[in-house]
Design an enzyme around this catalytic site. Structure first.
Site, PDB file in Angstrom:
ATOM      1  N   ALA A 183       0.943  -1.392  -0.071  1.00  0.00           N
ATOM      2  CA  ALA A 183      -0.122   0.027   0.051  1.00  0.00           C
ATOM      3  C   ALA A 183       0.819   1.258  -0.141  1.00  0.00           C
ATOM      4  O   ALA A 183       0.411   2.272  -0.788  1.00  0.00           O
ATOM      5  CB  ALA A 183      -0.981   0.076   1.271  1.00  0.00           C
ATOM      6  N   TYR A 216     -17.808 -22.034 -22.694  1.00  0.00           N
ATOM      7  CA  TYR A 216     -17.920 -23.291 -22.539  1.00  0.00           C
ATOM      8  C   TYR A 216     -17.033 -23.962 -23.668  1.00  0.00           C
ATOM      9  O   TYR A 216     -17.189 -23.667 -25.025  1.00  0.00           O
ATOM     10  CB  TYR A 216     -19.315 -23.926 -22.855  1.00  0.00           C
ATOM     11  CG  TYR A 216     -19.329 -25.481 -23.151  1.00  0.00           C
ATOM     12  CD1 TYR A 216     -18.974 -26.213 -22.148  1.00  0.00           C
ATOM     13  CD2 TYR A 216     -19.950 -25.729 -24.418  1.00  0.00           C
ATOM     14  CE1 TYR A 216     -18.987 -27.679 -22.555  1.00  0.00           C
ATOM     15  CE2 TYR A 216     -19.971 -27.168 -24.806  1.00  0.00           C
ATOM     16  CZ  TYR A 216     -19.482 -27.940 -23.914  1.00  0.00           C
ATOM     17  OH  TYR A 216     -19.421 -29.243 -24.134  1.00  0.00           O
ATOM     18  N   ASN A 228      -2.884  -3.171  -2.606  1.00  0.00           N
ATOM     19  CA  ASN A 228      -2.471  -2.384  -3.878  1.00  0.00           C
ATOM     20  C   ASN A 228      -3.380  -1.390  -4.512  1.00  0.00           C
ATOM     21  O   ASN A 228      -2.892  -0.476  -4.880  1.00  0.00           O
ATOM     22  CB  ASN A 228      -1.779  -3.489  -4.880  1.00  0.00           C
ATOM     23  CG  ASN A 228      -0.693  -4.117  -4.498  1.00  0.00           C
ATOM     24  OD1 ASN A 228       0.392  -3.592  -4.880  1.00  0.00           O
ATOM     25  ND2 ASN A 228      -0.518  -5.358  -4.133  1.00  0.00           N
ATOM     26  N   CYS A 240       2.679 -12.992   0.488  1.00  0.00           N
ATOM     27  CA  CYS A 240       1.710 -14.090   0.163  1.00  0.00           C
ATOM     28  C   CYS A 240       2.530 -15.292  -0.486  1.00  0.00           C
ATOM     29  O   CYS A 240       2.231 -16.418  -0.474  1.00  0.00           O
ATOM     30  CB  CYS A 240       0.551 -13.880  -0.851  1.00  0.00           C
ATOM     31  SG  CYS A 240      -0.594 -12.623  -0.284  1.00  0.00           S
TER      32      CYS A 240
END
Length: 468
Positions: free
Chosen positions: A23, A441, A320, A56
């Protein structure tokens, strides 16, 4: 703006940023894009050794999926400085003087102290791992995992551990990911979890699927257990984790019991905090009641668009985005952050885990009546090679059919399907409206009816049945 302070520096304003990760440095970089160094001086303080890194990614570095620490660094201090950002590493801000518009900082290595005035301030102090208040919690061999420094310390501890037994305390995102990482390192892993099932961000019936996958990896799961103390050996290092009625031998302990907002500075400065201890901001990420102070990242609370309440959701995606919004506003532009729906994904080996919106207990807590459905489907057309099972749970509001939440557990291709639900939640769609979504699909990618749409159809039928 205090024009006297600006005049002391000529015509330039000064933006001070506390915190050098997602941040904070996103805000600094965005403000610099909008205003050059002749108009805006930017000073950033970071108490650690690294900037703009991916927390992370630490479990994947520890587990060996990411080979080098520096692969987790998006931008180095030198790269920030090359953009005319005065980035002061290993410098901790110890006080915010709101009335005088200044911050007090201390050099972590030399102890030198100084005051720096600001016209605009960004608070991006992040979060800190929760360390239980119990005997032995600070012993060598007990590790939180929040920064790259933490990751290095853990890897060093693994390298010198006498045995190959690890205990992970907690079974949230970090706990589950670290358990897998330690298995990959060749450790015998026990996870001690006070919840009924791992991944409390899921409902227990979905958490059971994760439990099954973890035990399949060889992880020993101890659910419904509260850790009471860390036992240490003659050398002072941790040797076991104790619960009320058992001890689990450990050469290394990893704390995966979550994080809490790092807001001691803000609290001492009298800035407004929410019920979860995070800073409160408006949609422009401006701290409430303070025209020239912004806050973002893991130290703030955010609006939940589904429940309408403020929550603490510490995720890098939000941090972010907060930084971009803050930097735009501090740089003279205008941007807002509307809120979140609580989307997150994770994995255990090849089992993918995803959730967005409310769990059953969340809906109950805010007084919403709801219907739930759970469907079993496949990731691809059933006849196509590689099709794997997938479980989708969906919550819809009673009578209205408004989508409230989705949880997905499955193999390849499962987790990112939650993005469809995240968009539907943000748009306030009903489950009936979802059934008409024109999703892609082809047999290698999905059955004719995508698993999320199968769940939406079933939820629609259940909602209709309650209104007849």
């Amino acid at each position: 703006m205090d024009m006297n302070r600006a005049r002391d520096r000529g015509s330039r304003e000064r933006l001070v940023v506390i915190g050098g990760d997602a941040a904070g440095m996103s805000a600094a970089s965005q403000a610099r894009r909008l205003r050059g160094p002749d108009e805006l001086e930017i000073v950033a303080f970071e108490r650690g050794h690294f900037t703009s890194f991916s927390a992370c990614g630490i479990p994947y570095w520890v587990g060996g999926d990411v080979a080098e620490r520096d692969e987790l660094i998006a931008r180095t201090p030198g790269e920030h400085r090359a953009r005319d950002i005065d980035l002061r590493m290993r410098t901790e801000v110890t006080e915010i003087d709101v009335a005088a518009g200044r911050v007090h900082a201390r050099d972590v290595d030399s102890g030198a102290e100084s005051w720096t005035s600001y016209d605009k301030l960004v608070i991006a102090t992040g979060a800190r791992p929760i360390r239980p208040d119990m005997p032995g919690a600070e012993a060598p061999g007990v590790h939180g995992v929040q920064t790259l420094d933490d990751g290095e310390a853990l890897l060093a501890s693994l390298a010198r551990a006498r045995g190959r037994r690890a205990v992970v305390v907690g079974a949230g995102y970090i706990g589950v990911e670290m358990a897998e990482a330690l298995i990959k390192r060749g450790y015998e892993v026990t996870v001690v979890n006070r919840g009924k099932e791992p991944m409390s961000m899921l409902d227990p019936d979905m958490g059971r699927l994760v439990h099954r996958a973890m035990t399949g990896l060889g992880i020993t799961m101890v659910d419904g257990a509260e850790v009471t103390k860390m036992l240490t050996g003659d050398d002072g290092r941790v040797r076991a984790v104790a619960t009320g009625d058992a001890e689990y031998p450990a050469d290394v302990v990893v704390l995966g019991i979550g994080v809490e907002p790092e807001t001691a500075l803000a609290r001492a400065a009298g800035l407004p905090l929410g019920p979860h201890g995070g800073l409160l901001t408006d949609r422009a990420m401006r701290v409430r009641g303070h025209e020239n102070i912004w806050a973002g990242g893991d130290c703030v609370e955010v609006l939940d668009l589904v429940s309408g309440l403020y929550r603490y959701v510490p995720l890098g995606t939000h941090a972010n985005k907060h930084g971009q919004v803050i930097g735009t506003n501090a740089g003279g532009g205008y941007a807002t952050f509307p809120g979140v729906v609580g989307t997150a994904v994770s994995k255990v080996c090849d089992l993918e885990i995803a959730r967005t919106g409310l769990r059953e207990k969340d809906a109950h807590r805010v007084g919403l009546r709801y219907e739930t459905v759970t469907v079993e489907s496949t990731s691809r057309a059933g006849y196509y090679p590689g099709a794997s099972p997938m479980t989708v749970k969906m919550l819809a509001e009673h009578r209205t059919g408004r989508l409230l939440g989705v949880q997905i557990v499955g193999r390849e291709g499962a987790a990112k399907r939650v993005d469809v639900a995240a968009v539907a939640l943000t748009a306030g769609m009903t489950v009936e409206q979802m059934t008409s979504l024109d999703l892609g699909y082809a047999p290698p990618f999905s059955p004719v009816w995508d698993p999320v749409l199968v769940a939406a159809r079933k939820a629609t039928a259940k909602v209709r049945a309650t209104t007849t």
